[in-house]
Design a protein around this motif. Structure first.
Motif, short mmCIF file in Angstrom:
data_model
loop_
_atom_site.label_atom_id
_atom_site.label_comp_id
_atom_site.label_asym_id
_atom_site.label_seq_id
_atom_site.Cartn_x
_atom_site.Cartn_y
_atom_site.Cartn_z
N VAL A 186 0.83 -1.20 0.00
CA VAL A 186 0.00 0.00 0.00
C VAL A 186 0.87 1.25 0.00
O VAL A 186 1.74 1.40 0.84
CB VAL A 186 -0.92 0.00 1.24
N ALA A 187 0.63 2.15 -0.96
CA ALA A 187 1.31 3.44 -0.97
C ALA A 187 0.74 4.31 0.15
O ALA A 187 -0.34 4.05 0.68
CB ALA A 187 1.14 4.11 -2.32
N VAL A 188 1.48 5.36 0.48
CA VAL A 188 1.07 6.25 1.56
C VAL A 188 0.90 7.66 1.02
O VAL A 188 1.81 8.21 0.40
CB VAL A 188 2.10 6.25 2.70
N LEU A 189 -0.26 8.25 1.26
CA LEU A 189 -0.49 9.65 0.92
C LEU A 189 0.00 10.50 2.07
O LEU A 189 -0.36 10.29 3.23
CB LEU A 189 -1.98 9.91 0.68
N ILE A 190 0.86 11.47 1.76
CA ILE A 190 1.36 12.42 2.75
C ILE A 190 0.60 13.73 2.56
O ILE A 190 0.66 14.33 1.49
CB ILE A 190 2.87 12.67 2.59
N HIS A 191 -0.14 14.15 3.58
CA HIS A 191 -1.01 15.31 3.41
C HIS A 191 -0.77 16.34 4.52
O HIS A 191 -1.17 16.14 5.67
CB HIS A 191 -2.48 14.87 3.44
N PRO A 192 -0.09 17.46 4.20
CA PRO A 192 0.03 18.55 5.17
C PRO A 192 -1.36 19.03 5.58
O PRO A 192 -2.24 19.16 4.74
CB PRO A 192 0.79 19.63 4.39
N SER A 193 -1.53 19.30 6.88
CA SER A 193 -2.91 19.47 7.30
C SER A 193 -3.17 20.45 8.43
O SER A 193 -4.29 20.93 8.56
CB SER A 193 -3.49 18.11 7.72
N GLY A 194 -2.22 20.73 9.29
CA GLY A 194 -2.61 21.54 10.43
C GLY A 194 -1.57 22.54 10.89
O GLY A 194 -1.59 22.96 12.04
N GLY A 195 -0.66 22.94 9.99
CA GLY A 195 0.39 23.87 10.40
C GLY A 195 -0.07 25.31 10.41
O GLY A 195 0.06 26.03 11.40
N ALA A 196 -0.64 25.77 9.30
CA ALA A 196 -1.12 27.15 9.22
C ALA A 196 -2.40 27.32 10.02
O ALA A 196 -3.06 26.34 10.38
CB ALA A 196 -1.36 27.52 7.75
N ALA A 197 -2.75 28.57 10.27
CA ALA A 197 -3.95 28.84 11.07
C ALA A 197 -5.19 28.22 10.46
O ALA A 197 -6.03 27.64 11.16
CB ALA A 197 -4.12 30.35 11.23
N ARG A 198 -5.31 28.35 9.11
CA ARG A 198 -6.48 27.78 8.43
C ARG A 198 -6.52 26.27 8.60
O ARG A 198 -7.57 25.66 8.81
CB ARG A 198 -6.47 28.16 6.96
N GLY A 199 -5.34 25.64 8.51
CA GLY A 199 -5.28 24.20 8.65
C GLY A 199 -5.71 23.74 10.04
O GLY A 199 -6.37 22.71 10.19
N LYS A 200 -5.31 24.49 11.05
CA LYS A 200 -5.69 24.13 12.42
C LYS A 200 -7.21 24.21 12.61
O LYS A 200 -7.81 23.37 13.27
CB LYS A 200 -4.98 25.04 13.41
N VAL A 201 -7.82 25.24 12.01
CA VAL A 201 -9.28 25.38 12.10
C VAL A 201 -9.95 24.21 11.39
O VAL A 201 -10.89 23.59 11.92
CB VAL A 201 -9.73 26.71 11.49
N ASN A 202 -9.47 23.90 10.20
CA ASN A 202 -10.08 22.81 9.43
C ASN A 202 -9.88 21.46 10.11
O ASN A 202 -10.77 20.60 10.09
CB ASN A 202 -9.50 22.78 8.02
N TRP A 203 -8.70 21.27 10.72
CA TRP A 203 -8.45 20.02 11.45
C TRP A 203 -9.49 19.85 12.56
O TRP A 203 -10.07 18.77 12.72
CB TRP A 203 -7.03 20.06 12.04
N ALA A 204 -9.72 20.91 13.32
CA ALA A 204 -10.68 20.82 14.42
C ALA A 204 -12.08 20.49 13.91
O ALA A 204 -12.84 19.77 14.57
CB ALA A 204 -10.71 22.14 15.19
N LYS A 205 -12.41 20.97 12.72
CA LYS A 205 -13.75 20.75 12.18
C LYS A 205 -13.97 19.31 11.73
O LYS A 205 -15.04 18.74 11.98
CB LYS A 205 -13.99 21.69 10.99
#
Length: 314
Positions: free
Chosen positions: A2-21
């Motif tokens: 199985v390949a692995v998808l690497i997805h940046p997700s929570g570093g920037a402010a917008r990412g942190k908000v979206n992560w919480a959602k």
């Protein structure tokens, strides 16, 4: 593998908000406008994986190269979510859909790139805290790999990692990285389950990592240590199975450190344990003593259960 998808997700402010959602909690997708925005095919695909109508989601922009990465991975592939110099979450890609209107109910569109039109659900999500130094080794990346952009990892190390995540297994250990060996984790005497299309046990990765680190990734049956260019690989094998009605505990006393070959043979009942020794089921031939460590105490009642129920030797 199985390949692995690497997805940046929570570093920037917008990412942190979206992560919480949508990663920090599950989201209802079968109520209100959200359900009406899904096509019948998309609803069916999501419900097949998330029959309670709730799921975690993540997404990316409608760009050809991003779509290509999702096609290279897709349903059943492992995904790692990166933020703040760590892998912060791991899981398995569930349903993959393209639906900008649905995405806009999950996250506010980006001012420049618009909607996160490609959306995927996640099954088996687990919060983790893996430093980039360790993650690079696990994913076969060089010492300076930045984890700044959506990517697909396909090196051998990443495939081992992806297989482990996708199969609901424990993460491979990487020697020389992370904390020193501590006392045995408590584990769980009654592991919980999470619904995908069937149920799979949610295992405590710390238990398997402790056992594998203790044995230096050396197979307790044959003694082999499998090495890849950037680390070693072994598997945590439960003596009394967790699922299928066997109700084994996810604790060190019910776990062995094995190579993949002996793991398959043991799980399939071709090998069994008795009185501290390993036997081949066919002919009940002695293989040799089980390699042990005084800090890793085996509950031999689980070995008796395995012998009787998997090797059919009483």
């Amino acid at each position: 593998m199985v390949a692995v998808l690497i997805h940046p997700s929570g570093g920037a402010a917008r990412g942190k908000v979206n992560w919480a959602k949508t990663l920090g909690q599950t989201v209802e997708f079968m109520t209100g406008d959200r359900s009406q925005l899904l096509t019948p095919e998309q609803r069916e695909e999501l419900l097949a994986l998330h029959p309670d109508g709730r799921a975690r989601f993540w997404g990316t922009f409608d760009e050809a190269w991003r779509e290509d990465y999702l096609k290279k991975t897709g349903t059943g592939s492992a995904v790692v979510f990166t933020a703040s110099n760590h892998v912060r979450g791991v899981g398995v890609i569930g349903a993959v859909i393209k639906n900008a209107a649905f995405a806009d109910t999950l996250w506010a569109p980006d001012a420049e790139k618009g909607s996160y039109a490609f959306v995927y659900s996640i099954v088996g999500f687990e919060d983790v805290m893996i430093p980039y130094a360790e993650a690079r080794l696990m994913l076969g990346k060089g010492p300076d790999y930045p984890f700044r952009s959506l990517a697909v990892a396909t090196d051998l190390e990443a495939e081992f990692f992806g297989d482990a995540v996708a199969e609901g297994a424990n993460l491979p250990s990487v020697p020389g990285v992370g904390s020193t060996l501590g006392s045995a984790p408590t584990g769980a005497t009654a592991p919980t389950k999470t619904t995908v299309t069937t149920q799979r046990i949610v295992r405590d990765g710390a238990v398997a990592r402790w056992v594998k680190d203790l044995h230096g990734d050396q197979c307790q049956i044959c003694g082999i240590v499998l090495s890849v260019p950037k680390g070693r690989y072994s598997e945590g094998a439960h003596i009394r199975a967790l699922g299928a009605g066997h109700a084994g505990p996810d604790t060190p006393s019910n776990l062995l450190c094995l190579c993949p070959n002996d793991h398959v043979l043991f799980d399939g009942g071709a090998l069994y344990l008795e009185d501290g020794n390993v036997y081949r089921t066919e002919g009940q031939e002695l293989v040799g003593p089980l390699r042990t460590d005084s800090r890793h105490v085996i509950d031999w009642a689980h070995a008796t259960y395995h012998r009787e129920n998997f090797a059919s030797i009483r």
